[in-house]
Design a protein around this motif. Structure first.
Motif, PDB file in Angstrom:
ATOM      1  N   ALA A  49     -12.543 -10.632   9.270  1.00 46.81           N
ATOM      2  CA  ALA A  49     -12.520  -9.264   8.733  1.00 46.81           C
ATOM      3  C   ALA A  49     -12.586  -9.355   7.217  1.00 46.81           C
ATOM      4  CB  ALA A  49     -11.250  -8.534   9.163  1.00 46.81           C
ATOM      5  N   PHE A  50     -13.107  -8.294   6.631  1.00 43.14           N
ATOM      6  CA  PHE A  50     -13.124  -8.229   5.167  1.00 43.14           C
ATOM      7  C   PHE A  50     -13.052  -6.766   4.756  1.00 43.14           C
ATOM      8  CE2 PHE A  50     -17.475  -8.283   6.735  1.00 43.14           C
ATOM      9  CZ  PHE A  50     -18.044  -7.185   6.114  1.00 43.14           C
ATOM     10  N   GLY A  51     -12.660  -6.536   3.525  1.00 44.49           N
ATOM     11  CA  GLY A  51     -12.571  -5.154   3.049  1.00 44.49           C
ATOM     12  C   GLY A  51     -12.794  -5.089   1.552  1.00 44.49           C
ATOM     13  N   ARG A  76      -3.928   6.273  -1.390  1.00 42.30           N
ATOM     14  CA  ARG A  76      -2.719   5.538  -1.759  1.00 42.30           C
ATOM     15  C   ARG A  76      -2.006   6.276  -2.874  1.00 42.30           C
ATOM     16  NH1 ARG A  76      -4.797  -0.793  -1.397  1.00 42.30           N
ATOM     17  NH2 ARG A  76      -5.873  -0.448   0.574  1.00 42.30           N
ATOM     18  N   GLN A  87     -13.712   2.728   0.823  1.00 44.53           N
ATOM     19  CA  GLN A  87     -13.797   1.324   1.231  1.00 44.53           C
ATOM     20  C   GLN A  87     -14.950   1.099   2.202  1.00 44.53           C
ATOM     21  OE1 GLN A  87     -10.070   0.371   3.200  1.00 44.53           O
ATOM     22  NE2 GLN A  87      -9.496  -0.932   1.473  1.00 44.53           N
ATOM     23  N   PHE A 109      -2.711  -9.125   8.353  1.00 44.75           N
ATOM     24  CA  PHE A 109      -3.606  -9.024   9.520  1.00 44.75           C
ATOM     25  C   PHE A 109      -4.629 -10.147   9.588  1.00 44.75           C
ATOM     26  CE2 PHE A 109      -5.714  -6.775   6.122  1.00 44.75           C
ATOM     27  CZ  PHE A 109      -4.740  -5.894   5.629  1.00 44.75           C
ATOM     28  N   GLU A 126     -14.970  -1.734   5.172  1.00 39.87           N
ATOM     29  CA  GLU A 126     -14.358  -2.906   5.788  1.00 39.87           C
ATOM     30  C   GLU A 126     -15.276  -3.393   6.900  1.00 39.87           C
ATOM     31  OE1 GLU A 126     -10.311  -3.151   6.659  1.00 39.87           O
ATOM     32  OE2 GLU A 126      -9.720  -2.521   4.642  1.00 39.87           O
ATOM     33  N   PHE A 159      -2.806 -11.566   3.594  1.00 41.77           N
ATOM     34  CA  PHE A 159      -2.816 -10.247   4.231  1.00 41.77           C
ATOM     35  C   PHE A 159      -2.134 -10.437   5.576  1.00 41.77           C
ATOM     36  CE2 PHE A 159      -6.710 -10.300   1.639  1.00 41.77           C
ATOM     37  CZ  PHE A 159      -6.479  -9.192   0.812  1.00 41.77           C
ATOM     38  N   GLY A 208     -11.165  -8.608  -0.189  1.00 38.20           N
ATOM     39  CA  GLY A 208     -10.204  -9.411   0.559  1.00 38.20           C
ATOM     40  C   GLY A 208     -10.796  -9.713   1.925  1.00 38.20           C
ATOM     41  N   CYS A 209     -10.412 -10.874   2.497  1.00 39.44           N
ATOM     42  CA  CYS A 209     -11.003 -11.231   3.789  1.00 39.44           C
ATOM     43  C   CYS A 209     -10.140 -12.275   4.491  1.00 39.44           C
ATOM     44  CB  CYS A 209     -12.407 -11.776   3.596  1.00 39.44           C
ATOM     45  SG  CYS A 209     -12.477 -13.249   2.547  1.00 39.44           S
ATOM     46  N   GLY A 210     -10.517 -12.623   5.697  1.00 35.87           N
ATOM     47  CA  GLY A 210      -9.798 -13.669   6.411  1.00 35.87           C
ATOM     48  C   GLY A 210     -10.142 -13.657   7.888  1.00 35.87           C
ATOM     49  N   SER A 247      -9.086  -0.350   7.911  1.00 33.89           N
ATOM     50  CA  SER A 247      -8.745  -1.302   8.984  1.00 33.89           C
ATOM     51  C   SER A 247      -8.293  -0.537  10.226  1.00 33.89           C
ATOM     52  CB  SER A 247      -7.609  -2.229   8.541  1.00 33.89           C
ATOM     53  OG  SER A 247      -7.924  -2.879   7.344  1.00 33.89           O
ATOM     54  N   GLN A 261       0.852  -1.186   0.000  1.00 41.06           N
ATOM     55  CA  GLN A 261       0.000   0.000   0.000  1.00 41.06           C
ATOM     56  C   GLN A 261       0.888   1.235   0.000  1.00 41.06           C
ATOM     57  OE1 GLN A 261      -2.470  -0.505   3.465  1.00 41.06           O
ATOM     58  NE2 GLN A 261      -3.555  -2.245   2.561  1.00 41.06           N
TER      59      GLN A 261
HETATM   60  N1  PHE Z   1      -7.342  -3.855   4.414  1.00 45.31           N
HETATM   61  C1  PHE Z   1      -7.303  -4.606   3.176  1.00 45.31           C
HETATM   62  C2  PHE Z   1      -7.031  -3.634   2.032  1.00 45.31           C
HETATM   63  O1  PHE Z   1      -7.229  -2.473   2.178  1.00 45.31           O
HETATM   64  C3  PHE Z   1      -8.571  -5.340   2.901  1.00 45.31           C
HETATM   65  C4  PHE Z   1      -8.826  -6.435   3.900  1.00 45.31           C
HETATM   66  C5  PHE Z   1      -9.546  -6.155   5.066  1.00 45.31           C
HETATM   67  C6  PHE Z   1      -8.341  -7.694   3.685  1.00 45.31           C
HETATM   68  C7  PHE Z   1      -9.775  -7.165   5.964  1.00 45.31           C
HETATM   69  C8  PHE Z   1      -8.567  -8.716   4.609  1.00 45.31           C
HETATM   70  C9  PHE Z   1      -9.285  -8.429   5.722  1.00 45.31           C
HETATM   71  O2  PHE Z   1      -6.619  -4.038   0.967  1.00 45.31           O
END
Ligand code: PHE
Length: 340
Positions: free
Chosen positions: A304-306, A193, A207, A249, A209, A247, A281-283, A169, A151
């Protein structure tokens, strides 16, 4: 002198005969810079020297008379505008004001938020100027971690610890630090970014999230939540697949694709002939992140996901150039009316 007296008498008669109720018309005709009273004053120069005093007095008296008539007209005249109001049909409907429309990013954001609110997620917001801890370190991205390069970050010149958040996040970290569990939030907001602006990238975007932390939260919960979201957002026919990803995190991490909305999965330019497009993205939240934020990772788990709102909007409306969102061309913006 006699001639002047006759002129005054004639003008006085025509003033008395002035029967219109229009004070402004009277002023222009008699008192204006090219008016008759003014012209009469100009006669002064033709009066013989020995009569000047008497003539001056006569003219002055006449001028006072002419001005008094103007004042009395003004008092009774409602004026041209006033007459128009009296004549207007007050029962006519007013002119329609042009209605604005919401920005497509706001429309889609509101829609995403309302879908997750139905699942019990609350909205959390935080600052766009962040510190390194909330944007990176707490999220298992210590200094010099290579994943920081994923990023491209804008740093604030006055303080090397400050930056423009690269994802929301950071808001999740702030929420976890509050220590109130369980947590079920979504974090919509603008992120920054350092990317070259093109049809597919911008130096800022938006975003949403999400974060859910409680006891016994599993990857199955994550998948089910996102299935629900996709069906609400894109319809029941859309297919979903998860691909393993990375990711810092989350562990394990995944990216989620949906079947291409344009070609229905057959393959086209938008999906680069794969039939799939990536949307988020997630996890499962990494135990280090929980511990960094003071949450017992032996007791609690979370997912979490975003996702990028621009990307979802582009897919939903088949918009091919990201720059349209920030150029403020009303011909583009006017097309998005109502809610979705
Ligand atoms: N923070 C990540 C991004 O900006 C997205 C994400 C959030 C991925 C949470 C996984 C879990 O790209």
């Amino acid at each position: 002198m006699e001639q002047l007296i006759n002129q005054i008498a004639a003008l006085k008669a025509s003033i008395e005969a002035f029967s219109e109720q229009d004070a402004e018309a009277y002023r222009i005709k008699f008192l204006g810079s090219k008016g008759l009273v003014k012209a009469l004053m100009g006669e002064m120069k033709n009066v013989a020297a020995e009569n000047k005093k008497d003539a001056g007095q006569l003219l002055n008296e006449f001028k006072i008379f002419a001005e008094a008539k103007y004042e009395s007209l003004k008092a009774t005249d409602t004026g041209a505008a006033g007459q128009q109001i009296n004549e207007a049909d007050l029962s006519l409907p007013g002119d329609l004001l042009p209605l604005g429309s919401r920005h497509p990013i706001s429309l889609v954001k509101n829609r995403i938020v309302s879908i997750f609110q139905r699942l019990g997620f609350a909205v959390a917001e935080g600052p766009e100027v962040e510190d390194d801890w909330h944007n990176f370190s707490a999220l298992n991205l210590p200094e010099n971690h290579p994943a920081r390069d994923m990023q491209d970050t804008f740093y604030i010149a006055q303080n090397p610890d400050w930056l423009l958040r690269t994802h929301t996040s950071s808001v999740q970290v702030r929420e976890m630090e509050k220590g109130k569990l369980p947590i079920r939030i979504i974090c919509p907001g603008r992120v920054y970014r350092n990317e070259t602006i093109s049809a597919r990238a911008h130096c800022f975007f938006h975003q949403v999230e999400g974060l859910y932390i409680a006891e016994n939260v599993s990857f199955a919960d994550l998948k089910q939540t996102l299935y629900f979201f996709v069906q609400e957002m894109f319809g029941k026919d859309v297919k979903v697949r998860f691909r393993p990803s990375y990711f810092p995190f989350t562990e394990p991490s995944a990216e989620m694709d949906i079947s291409c909305l344009i070609c229905g999965g057959d393959g086209c330019n938008v999906c680069k002939h794969t039939g799939w497009v990536e949307i988020l993205g997630c996890g499962m939240v990494h135990p280090n992140v929980l511990n960094n934020c003071g949450i017992d990772s032996n007791k609690y788990t979370g997912f979490a996901f975003g996702m990028g709102i621009e990307r979802i909007t582009m897919l939903k409306y088949q918009i091919k150039d990201l720059r349209l969102f920030s150029e403020n061309d009303v011909r583009f913006l006017r097309q998005f009316t109502g809610t979705i």
